[in-house]
Design a protein around this motif. Structure first.
Motif, PDB file in Angstrom:
ATOM      1  N   GLY A  43      74.426 -19.452  30.375  1.00 35.23           N
ATOM      2  CA  GLY A  43      75.585 -18.569  30.300  1.00 35.23           C
ATOM      3  C   GLY A  43      75.722 -17.695  31.533  1.00 35.23           C
ATOM      4  N   ALA A  47      78.813 -17.814  34.290  1.00 35.19           N
ATOM      5  CA  ALA A  47      79.584 -16.607  34.578  1.00 35.19           C
ATOM      6  C   ALA A  47      79.420 -16.180  36.026  1.00 35.19           C
ATOM      7  CB  ALA A  47      79.151 -15.478  33.639  1.00 35.19           C
ATOM      8  N   ALA A  88      89.451 -25.883  34.160  1.00 32.51           N
ATOM      9  CA  ALA A  88      88.546 -25.094  33.325  1.00 32.51           C
ATOM     10  C   ALA A  88      87.932 -25.966  32.228  1.00 32.51           C
ATOM     11  CB  ALA A  88      89.295 -23.912  32.714  1.00 32.51           C
ATOM     12  N   GLY A  92      83.924 -26.783  31.782  1.00 31.76           N
ATOM     13  CA  GLY A  92      83.252 -26.458  30.536  1.00 31.76           C
ATOM     14  C   GLY A  92      82.721 -27.686  29.827  1.00 31.76           C
ATOM     15  N   LEU A 193      89.119 -18.252  34.172  1.00 36.58           N
ATOM     16  CA  LEU A 193      89.086 -18.647  32.765  1.00 36.58           C
ATOM     17  C   LEU A 193      87.665 -19.001  32.341  1.00 36.58           C
ATOM     18  CD1 LEU A 193      91.177 -18.983  30.511  1.00 36.58           C
ATOM     19  CD2 LEU A 193      91.402 -21.384  31.161  1.00 36.58           C
ATOM     20  N   VAL A 194      86.941 -19.718  33.201  1.00 35.20           N
ATOM     21  CA  VAL A 194      85.547 -20.047  32.914  1.00 35.20           C
ATOM     22  C   VAL A 194      84.722 -18.763  32.772  1.00 35.20           C
ATOM     23  CG1 VAL A 194      83.442 -21.103  33.829  1.00 35.20           C
ATOM     24  CG2 VAL A 194      85.625 -22.302  34.035  1.00 35.20           C
ATOM     25  N   VAL A 196      85.756 -15.758  31.881  1.00 36.20           N
ATOM     26  CA  VAL A 196      86.110 -15.055  30.650  1.00 36.20           C
ATOM     27  C   VAL A 196      85.356 -15.635  29.459  1.00 36.20           C
ATOM     28  CG1 VAL A 196      87.986 -14.672  28.992  1.00 36.20           C
ATOM     29  CG2 VAL A 196      88.367 -14.264  31.432  1.00 36.20           C
ATOM     30  N   PHE A 197      85.243 -16.957  29.404  1.00 37.10           N
ATOM     31  CA  PHE A 197      84.581 -17.590  28.264  1.00 37.10           C
ATOM     32  C   PHE A 197      83.057 -17.525  28.370  1.00 37.10           C
ATOM     33  CE2 PHE A 197      88.750 -19.553  27.647  1.00 37.10           C
ATOM     34  CZ  PHE A 197      88.862 -19.522  26.266  1.00 37.10           C
ATOM     35  N   ALA A 198      82.535 -17.491  29.608  1.00 34.66           N
ATOM     36  CA  ALA A 198      81.079 -17.491  29.783  1.00 34.66           C
ATOM     37  C   ALA A 198      80.473 -16.098  29.780  1.00 34.66           C
ATOM     38  CB  ALA A 198      80.720 -18.200  31.093  1.00 34.66           C
TER      39      ALA A 198
END
Length: 296
Positions: A43, A47, A88, A92, A193-194, A196-198
């Motif tokens: 993670g 990020a 993205a 992912g 975007l990556v 934000v999710f990570a």
């Protein structure tokens, strides 16, 4: 402009496109060498890489657009939004697939990206020459030899690997089809975007000075620079050819580890890599297959 002059200009565009995409593959191929030195969790890796990629891509957009950053982002349109989401998703899905199946299976599915790009490209009026189909078949055989061919992945692993390849192929096709618009801002948004999710799964406190430098190298050099070269090159040559040349990443990755860490690859890895390289050469030595001027 005379026919000879048009042909010469077309040839130059294709040479530049091939060079830029090859440079993108070179940049991406350094991932294994840098990542294996990291001590942080997945993670935090995702990020951190994404954050530095955003910073690097923002700087590129600011320089390329002479400070008109907001204007550049507004100009991407629906095609740019599609590239943002597709890139993205591809990033992912790649990481997620590695948790459900072997690296060999993921790499083999990655080798199918040129075929998928060729098929998708036909839907937007970009026919594929026989030489390109032959080169793609040779490349897939080479990757199969390198990784031992696909085994029996789980349904989740197969689905995620296929999603990775389809979304990457879609990214290339959209970038090519919308070649009158720079997609660098869209790739920047994809990494945002990556991030934000990570970010919720990251542990910033675990990042030391060495890890910070490695994450910066991965984000700015490996991902950011690679995406910059891709967005430039993908506008100049057919989508199938772009995806084919990016397979150099699979060949060069073990080579850098061999040179830097003395981890000698197996004979089959070397033989398969030579086959993939031959496939790229087959495509690269050919004459341009179609005009690359922007559509009216």
């Amino acid at each position: 402009m005379t026919t000879a002059a048009v042909a010469l200009d077309l040839s130059r565009q294709h040479r530049r496109g091939r060079l830029y995409v090859a440079l993108a593959a070179v940049a991406w191929s350094t991932a294994g060498l840098l990542q294996r030195k990291l001590t942080v969790d997945v993670g935090t890796q995702l990020a951190g890489r994404a954050l530095f990629a955003v910073l690097g891509l923002l700087l590129f957009v600011a320089v390329a657009e002479r400070g008109r950053v907001l204007r550049a982002f507004r100009a991407i349109g629906r095609g740019g939004i599609a590239v943002t989401v597709l890139m993205a998703v591809s990033s992912g899905a790649f990481i997620a697939a590695l948790n459900y199946t072997s690296v060999a299976n993921v790499l083999f599915m990655q080798a199918l990206a040129p075929v998928l790009a060729a098929v998708l490209g036909t839907f937007v009026g970009e026919p594929v020459a026989r030489r390109t189909w032959i080169a793609m078949a040779v490349a897939i055989a080479g990757v199969g030899l390198m990784v031992g061919g696909p085994s029996h992945p789980s349904a989740a692993g197969l689905s995620l690997s296929l999603l990775m390849s389809i979304s990457f192929a879609g990214t290339i096709v959209v970038t090519r089809h919308q070649r009158e618009v720079s997609m660098a801002p869209a790739t920047c948004l994809s990494q945002a975007l990556v991030f934000v999710f990570a970010a919720p799964f990251a542990s910033p406190g675990s990042v030391g000075g060495r890890d910070l430098m490695l994450l910066a190298g991965l984000g700015i050099g490996q991902i950011g620079l690679g995406l910059i070269f891709l967005t430039i090159g993908a506008r100049l040559i057919p989508a199938a050819e772009v995806a084919l040349i990016t397979l150099l990443e699979i060949v060069l990755g073990p080579l850098w580890v061999w040179i830097a860490l003395s981890e000698q690859p197996s004979a089959t890895t070397l033989a398969g890599g030579a086959i993939v390289l031959a496939a790229v050469v087959i495509q690269a030595v050919g004459a341009p297959e179609e005009p690359s001027a922007p559509p009216p």
